[in-house]
Design a protein around this motif. Structure first.
Motif, PDB file in Angstrom:
ATOM      1  N   ARG A 239       0.833  -1.213   0.000  1.00  0.00           N
ATOM      2  CA  ARG A 239       0.000   0.000   0.000  1.00  0.00           C
ATOM      3  C   ARG A 239       0.863   1.257   0.000  1.00  0.00           C
ATOM      4  NH1 ARG A 239      -5.621  -0.832   1.601  1.00  0.00           N
ATOM      5  NH2 ARG A 239      -6.008  -3.075   1.801  1.00  0.00           N
ATOM      6  N   PHE A 240       1.989   1.219   0.694  1.00  0.00           N
ATOM      7  CA  PHE A 240       2.900   2.366   0.668  1.00  0.00           C
ATOM      8  C   PHE A 240       3.545   2.483  -0.711  1.00  0.00           C
ATOM      9  CE2 PHE A 240       2.282   2.095   5.146  1.00  0.00           C
ATOM     10  CZ  PHE A 240       2.555   3.368   5.641  1.00  0.00           C
ATOM     11  N   ARG A 241       3.900   1.357  -1.297  1.00  0.00           N
ATOM     12  CA  ARG A 241       4.474   1.391  -2.634  1.00  0.00           C
ATOM     13  C   ARG A 241       3.486   1.979  -3.641  1.00  0.00           C
ATOM     14  NH1 ARG A 241       4.898  -3.405  -4.792  1.00  0.00           N
ATOM     15  NH2 ARG A 241       6.189  -2.571  -6.472  1.00  0.00           N
ATOM     16  N   SER A 242       2.230   1.582  -3.533  1.00  0.00           N
ATOM     17  CA  SER A 242       1.210   2.082  -4.466  1.00  0.00           C
ATOM     18  C   SER A 242       0.998   3.576  -4.309  1.00  0.00           C
ATOM     19  CB  SER A 242      -0.107   1.342  -4.236  1.00  0.00           C
ATOM     20  OG  SER A 242       0.028  -0.038  -4.531  1.00  0.00           O
ATOM     21  N   ALA A 243       1.149   4.066  -3.073  1.00  0.00           N
ATOM     22  CA  ALA A 243       0.980   5.497  -2.797  1.00  0.00           C
ATOM     23  C   ALA A 243       2.255   6.282  -3.062  1.00  0.00           C
ATOM     24  CB  ALA A 243       0.545   5.692  -1.347  1.00  0.00           C
ATOM     25  N   ASN A 244       3.321   5.588  -3.477  1.00  0.00           N
ATOM     26  CA  ASN A 244       4.618   6.219  -3.736  1.00  0.00           C
ATOM     27  C   ASN A 244       5.171   6.902  -2.488  1.00  0.00           C
ATOM     28  OD1 ASN A 244       6.625   6.450  -5.710  1.00  0.00           O
ATOM     29  ND2 ASN A 244       6.086   8.580  -6.130  1.00  0.00           N
ATOM     30  N   LEU A 245       4.938   6.272  -1.329  1.00  0.00           N
ATOM     31  CA  LEU A 245       5.435   6.793  -0.064  1.00  0.00           C
ATOM     32  C   LEU A 245       6.556   5.871   0.438  1.00  0.00           C
ATOM     33  CD1 LEU A 245       2.066   7.688   1.689  1.00  0.00           C
ATOM     34  CD2 LEU A 245       3.768   9.301   0.776  1.00  0.00           C
TER      35      LEU A 245
END
Length: 467
Positions: A239-245
């Protein structure tokens, strides 16, 4: 006339806008920073953290651990510090020395305040605000170290109570640090004893990110019993990867009192997707989690099964760590190997994961004389080495000390810390500095140095003199 007024008004508005732009704080990429959802160095090279946690604040004498950690291939170390709220405060001189040890051993230094652990549920815990006060008090030590140091504001800053305040408290801390002039990459831990089983950090990460004017944050999840399946691990990190965070696994183990984390999945997922991690922990665990020691009794030659897995196993440190390019061209302390990475997952409640030691580390019987000194080569490479000297008081306290020895042919000393070192011919003399001259009876102080050698590199006999 109307047209003229419109043009004049437009000109005035443009002028005001340019002034507004000029007074906005400028945050250029200084040192370690986040770009495209990943941690990179000042030159734009991606840096994937592959290291361990070291409980420095409870074992300040274990300074050789930095060289030992590096010798097994790590590129980073997360250092446990205290702001004095719960444990003995690590003062400016100590933190300066920790940074020096990281740099001389070519390790990126993640510095964290541990006193915040479990705030809201743990009565003795400190607030993120008090941790922020501590960092600001160290401004003169930390400024200029942006290439080498990541500031981890506070460890596991909420337990399982009060975590609803995590976002506001974290944002406030970030803004205070930026207001004080800090340009460092800032790491922020999740609540719920670091494991975020309520998804508080996950669901508020974007809003917290937006409150940082520098956009230079790294989110840190701690993976213990909550993350016991590959699905939970991949879902949370994904989910962090998808949000580019940017996300790292700031702590994890192979087992825990709250469940059995899936360390293999942690390691494989993070390697596949270039996510950093720092295993818990080098040595000295107490409170029933001694099985999380990576080495026994701080002995680099005594890897535990967990240490073997993390350093030498598939997707472990030896396969996957890459040294930061900032250290290129500096003297190495041991060449780390290279190659691949890790994974894990979410909910349930969890007890504290990083209990400090319940007993003091073992010590040897004090010598009978005024003082004695022992010399250890903690790391050696072709033509160079790192030495560590331990000064131990005898039956009476020391107010100062001096250690001397004779260099063998081909040996020299080029750099030292925790002592003032001078050389006359083949004779080396090391004298205490202001903060480590007072040594209680039977207790010890240490200093270290970088040297060179050719031919052979023997360990000399030392002479210790009380001042």
């Amino acid at each position: 006339m109307k047209t003229r007024l419109s043009v004049a008004a437009a000109t005035l508005i443009a002028l005001i806008a340019s002034v507004v732009v000029l007074v906005q704080p400028a945050y250029a990429a200084v040192g370690l920073h986040v770009s495209g959802g990943r941690l990179v160095e000042a030159n734009g090279t991606a840096l994937v953290l592959r290291g361990v946690n070291h409980a420095h604040t409870w074992y300040t004498g274990q300074t050789s651990s930095f060289a030992d950690i590096k010798s097994l291939g790590a590129n980073s170390v997360r250092v446990v510090l205290s702001n004095g709220h719960r444990w003995t405060r690590n003062d400016a001189n100590d933190v300066r020395n920790v940074i020096s040890l990281c740099k001389v051993n070519r390790l990126i230094c993640v510095l964290e305040v541990h006193d915040t652990t479990g705030y809201g549920e743990e009565a003795a815990a400190a607030t993120l605000a008090s941790a922020t006060d501590y960092w600001i008090s160290l401004t003169s030590v930390l400024r200029g170290e942006e290439n080498y140091v990541i500031i981890n504001i506070g460890n596991e800053p909420f337990g399982n109570s009060g975590y609803q305040n995590w976002a506001s408290h974290t944002s406030s801390a970030i803004q205070r640090l930026r207001g004080a002039g800090f340009e460092h990459a800032i790491m922020i831990d999740a609540p719920n004893w670091g494991q975020d089983w309520t998804f508080t950090m996950r669901d508020n990460a974007q809003s917290v990110w937006n409150t940082d004017p520098a956009r230079n944050l790294i989110f840190s999840i701690h993976m213990y019993g909550v993350f016991d399946t590959a699905a939970e691990i991949s879902d949370y990190l994904g989910r962090f990867r998808s949000a580019n965070l940017p996300i790292v696994v700031g702590e994890f183990g192979h087992n825990h009192s709250d469940g059995n984390p899936d360390e293999d999945s942690i390691l494989s997922y993070t390697q596949q997707h270039g996510i950093g991690w720092l295993g818990w922990s080098w040595s000295g665990n107490g409170g029933g989690v001694e099985y999380l020691d990576l080495v026994s009794n701080f002995n680099v030659s005594s890897l535990t099964s967990w240490g073997q897995r993390l350093f030498n196993g598939t997707n472990g440190i030896r396969q996957t760590a890459r040294e930061a390019t900032i250290f290129s061209g500096t003297t190495p302390t041991t060449a780390p190997p290279t190659t691949a990475p890790p994974t894990t997952a979410p909910p349930t409640t969890a007890p504290p994961t990083t209990a400090p030691p319940t007993t003091a580390p073992p010590t040897t019987a004090p010598p009978a004389g005024a003082c004695s000194a022992t010399y250890t080569i903690v790391g050696q490479w072709q033509g160079g080495f790192q030495g560590d000297v331990r000064v131990t008081a005898g039956s009476a306290a020391l107010r100062g000390w001096r250690v001397s020895w004779t260099l063998a042919s081909g040996q020299s000393v080029s750099q030292a810390w925790n002592a003032t070192v001078s050389r006359s011919g083949s004779q080396v003399t090391a004298t205490n500095v202001s903060y480590n001259g007072n040594v209680a009876a039977g207790q010890s102080a240490t200093f270290g140095f970088i040297g060179s050698w050719s031919g052979t590199n023997p360990v000399p006999s030392l002479t210790c003199t009380a001042l």
